[in-house]
Design an enzyme around this catalytic site. Structure first.
Site, short mmCIF file in Angstrom:
data_model
loop_
_atom_site.label_atom_id
_atom_site.label_comp_id
_atom_site.label_asym_id
_atom_site.label_seq_id
_atom_site.Cartn_x
_atom_site.Cartn_y
_atom_site.Cartn_z
N SER A 110 -2.82 -7.81 2.73
CA SER A 110 -3.12 -7.72 4.16
C SER A 110 -3.55 -9.08 4.71
CB SER A 110 -4.23 -6.70 4.41
OG SER A 110 -3.85 -5.44 3.95
N HIS A 146 0.84 -1.21 0.00
CA HIS A 146 0.00 0.00 0.00
C HIS A 146 0.88 1.26 0.00
CE1 HIS A 146 -3.03 -2.68 2.32
NE2 HIS A 146 -3.62 -2.41 1.18
N LYS A 168 -17.32 -8.13 9.22
CA LYS A 168 -17.84 -7.66 10.50
C LYS A 168 -16.86 -7.73 11.66
CE LYS A 168 -22.57 -8.44 9.16
NZ LYS A 168 -22.33 -9.21 7.92
N ARG A 225 -1.68 -6.01 -8.48
CA ARG A 225 -0.56 -6.94 -8.24
C ARG A 225 -0.52 -7.92 -9.39
NH1 ARG A 225 -2.83 -7.72 -2.33
NH2 ARG A 225 -4.63 -7.22 -3.61
P1 ADP Z 1 -9.74 -3.87 -0.68
O1 ADP Z 1 -10.53 -4.65 0.32
O2 ADP Z 1 -10.45 -2.64 -1.18
O3 ADP Z 1 -9.12 -4.67 -1.78
P2 ADP Z 1 -7.03 -3.65 0.35
O4 ADP Z 1 -6.56 -2.91 1.56
O5 ADP Z 1 -6.81 -5.11 0.32
O6 ADP Z 1 -8.55 -3.27 0.22
O7 ADP Z 1 -6.39 -3.02 -0.95
C1 ADP Z 1 -6.58 -1.67 -1.28
C2 ADP Z 1 -5.94 -1.41 -2.63
O8 ADP Z 1 -4.54 -1.60 -2.54
C3 ADP Z 1 -6.41 -2.36 -3.73
O9 ADP Z 1 -6.42 -1.66 -4.96
C4 ADP Z 1 -5.34 -3.42 -3.76
O10 ADP Z 1 -5.24 -4.01 -5.03
C5 ADP Z 1 -4.13 -2.57 -3.46
N1 ADP Z 1 -3.05 -3.36 -2.86
C6 ADP Z 1 -3.09 -4.14 -1.78
N2 ADP Z 1 -1.89 -4.72 -1.54
C7 ADP Z 1 -1.07 -4.27 -2.54
C8 ADP Z 1 0.28 -4.52 -2.91
N3 ADP Z 1 1.06 -5.38 -2.23
N4 ADP Z 1 0.78 -3.90 -3.97
C9 ADP Z 1 0.00 -3.05 -4.70
N5 ADP Z 1 -1.29 -2.79 -4.45
C10 ADP Z 1 -1.82 -3.39 -3.37
#
Ligand code: ADP
Length: 160
Positions: free
Chosen positions: A128, A17, A41, A90
């Site tokens: 995550s 992120h 939840k 990704r």
């Molecule tokens: P969501 O539940 O909306 O997918 P996330 O927190 O998992 O929430 O991800 C938010 C955004 O960040 C999404 O666009 C996801 O693809 C991107 N993202 C998550 N991890 C990575 C990563 N390692 N590299 C690049 N983008 C990421």
């Protein structure tokens, strides 16, 4: 003023992120990291904790704001006057879902554009959910998340 939102669950924020946020700030005047309230939840971290961890992790960037929202992403984008929604891509696995979501959001609001960014190759496998799983099994996540997040995870899942 070019404003973009970067919506997501951030449960918790990872180096993936942060990589995307660091790229986004070079393109926009302000980037709002928007923590979505409508996730599962019983998230490991509540919304306040997730926002707090993000704030600490982006301290070095001055055009980033952290906020939370619920409901439609495009409505929130309008509310904060953002014209762009940033999403990270990704591996191939992200593509189908993100493609559908981007087109759905466009049909809901023509004036908001989704911008995809790819992280550094070091982070293409980081999510995550994987971080939570590794931490719960007492694995080392220090290469995947900021120190403050790793510490929080160890509080929840103490090492032996
Ligand atoms: P969501 O539940 O909306 O997918 P996330 O927190 O998992 O929430 O991800 C938010 C955004 O960040 C999404 O666009 C996801 O693809 C991107 N993202 C998550 N991890 C990575 C990563 N390692 N590299 C690049 N983008 C990421």
């Amino acid at each position: 003023m070019k404003i973009a939102i970067y919506p997501g669950s951030f449960n918790p924020i990872t180096f993936g992120h942060i990589d995307i946020i660091e790229r986004a700030v070079t393109l926009f005047d302000e980037v709002i990291v928007a923590v979505s309230k409508n996730t599962d939840k019983s998230p490991l971290f509540n919304e306040k904790e997730r926002c707090e961890m993000i704030k600490m992790s982006v301290k070095h960037l001055d055009n980033v704001r952290v906020d939370s929202f619920e409901g439609l992403t495009v409505k929130y984008a309008d509310f904060v006057k953002a014209k762009a929604v940033i999403r990270g891509l990704r591996a191939l696995s992200d593509f189908e879902f993100e493609f559908k979501m981007a087109l759905m959001n466009r049909s809901l609001n023509e004036s908001v554009t989704t911008v995809f960014m790819m992280p550094d190759a070091r982070y293409t496998h980081v999510s995550s959910s994987l971080v939570r799983e590794v931490a719960s099994l007492k694995g080392d996540v220090s290469q995947l998340v900021p120190v403050l997040v790793a510490k929080k995870l160890i509080e929840i899942f103490p090492l032996d």
